[in-house]
Scaffold this active site. Structure first.
Site, short mmCIF file in Angstrom:
data_model
loop_
_atom_site.label_atom_id
_atom_site.label_comp_id
_atom_site.label_asym_id
_atom_site.label_seq_id
_atom_site.Cartn_x
_atom_site.Cartn_y
_atom_site.Cartn_z
CE LYS A 106 13.81 25.44 39.76
NZ LYS A 106 14.75 24.29 39.87
CE1 TYR A 146 16.45 24.92 44.94
CE2 TYR A 146 17.03 27.11 44.16
CZ TYR A 146 16.21 25.99 44.11
OH TYR A 146 15.15 25.96 43.24
CG HIS A 155 11.27 25.37 44.45
ND1 HIS A 155 12.25 24.50 44.87
CD2 HIS A 155 10.50 25.64 45.54
CE1 HIS A 155 12.09 24.27 46.16
NE2 HIS A 155 11.04 24.94 46.60
CD GLU A 175 11.24 25.56 49.97
OE1 GLU A 175 12.13 24.68 50.00
OE2 GLU A 175 10.23 25.47 49.25
CG ASN A 188 14.11 21.72 37.32
OD1 ASN A 188 14.13 22.88 37.71
ND2 ASN A 188 14.38 20.71 38.12
P1 ADP Z 1 13.59 19.30 42.97
O1 ADP Z 1 13.59 20.73 42.45
O2 ADP Z 1 12.88 18.36 42.02
O3 ADP Z 1 13.08 19.21 44.39
P2 ADP Z 1 16.23 18.93 44.09
O4 ADP Z 1 15.70 19.52 45.36
O5 ADP Z 1 16.93 17.61 44.18
O6 ADP Z 1 15.10 18.80 42.98
O7 ADP Z 1 17.27 19.94 43.44
C1 ADP Z 1 17.01 21.34 43.45
C2 ADP Z 1 17.30 21.90 42.08
O8 ADP Z 1 18.69 21.74 41.79
C3 ADP Z 1 16.61 21.16 40.91
O9 ADP Z 1 15.28 21.60 40.69
C4 ADP Z 1 17.52 21.52 39.76
O10 ADP Z 1 17.31 22.86 39.29
C5 ADP Z 1 18.88 21.45 40.42
N1 ADP Z 1 19.46 20.09 40.31
C6 ADP Z 1 19.19 19.02 41.08
N2 ADP Z 1 19.90 17.94 40.72
C7 ADP Z 1 20.68 18.35 39.66
C8 ADP Z 1 21.65 17.72 38.84
N3 ADP Z 1 21.99 16.42 39.02
N4 ADP Z 1 22.23 18.45 37.87
C9 ADP Z 1 21.92 19.76 37.70
N5 ADP Z 1 21.02 20.42 38.44
C10 ADP Z 1 20.39 19.73 39.41
MG MG Z 2 13.85 19.99 46.14
#
Ligand code: ADP
Ligand code: MG
Length: 139
Positions: free
Chosen positions: A11, A51, A117, A128, A114
């Site tokens: 990211k 997304y 991805h 993707e 975080n």
């Molecule tokens: P992951 O990346 O672990 O698969 P998700 O698919 O649920 O997680 O969410 C996609 C991305 O959206 C996350 O990696 C993060 O960057 C962001 N995200 C998800 N949930 C939250 C949240 N509660 N607050 C802020 N950002 C979030």
């Molecule tokens: Mg996800």
């Protein structure tokens, strides 16, 4: 795509902070082979499309802004059981809950920023991967 490939990206905040190398090192040391790799950039519309499954959720707009604020590194990774094993390597979405030894534990700054991805299913890994790479770019 079969169960031996997944899609990942570094990211923007992690690229900006100089963590491409550190993240790729963890990925390779965990036994993943890099099938395709490029540094590229999403505009907000493209981030929104990638997304789209999260459209309407409270974090969606910030997510699209965050994912388009700078370059990313996109990659296709190969290993037996790639999707599940890569999700284990990256750790929980919220770095506060990510286990020691995971990429997010090492490099994530927040639940939003975080670091990486990782696809959540073989079907999404294929979708993707096709969003970023043509057939001739995968070898
Ligand atoms: P992951 O990346 O672990 O698969 P998700 O698919 O649920 O997680 O969410 C996609 C991305 O959206 C996350 O990696 C993060 O960057 C962001 N995200 C998800 N949930 C939250 C949240 N509660 N607050 C802020 N950002 C979030
Ligand atoms: Mg996800």
């Amino acid at each position: 795509m079969s169960n031996n490939r997944t899609y990942s990206m570094v990211k923007p905040h992690a690229v900006a902070d100089g963590h491409i190398g550190g993240i790729l090192k963890m990925i390779e040391e965990a036994g993943f082979r890099i099938v395709a790799l490029k540094k590229t950039r999403l505009n907000p519309e493209q981030a929104g499309k990638f997304y789209a499954v999260h459209e309407g959720r409270p974090f969606y707009e910030h997510l699209c802004q965050m994912m388009s604020e700078g370059p990313i590194v996109a990659m296709i990774l190969e290993k037996d059981n790639a999707v599940a094993d890569f999700r284990a390597l990256i750790g929980s979405t919220d770095p506060a809950e990510a286990a020691d030894g995971t990429i997010r534990k090492a490099f994530a700054k927040s639940k939003s920023e975080n670091a990486v991805h990782g696809s959540d299913s073989d079907e999404n890994a294929a979708i993707e991967s096709s969003f970023f790479f043509s057939e001739t770019e995968r070898f």
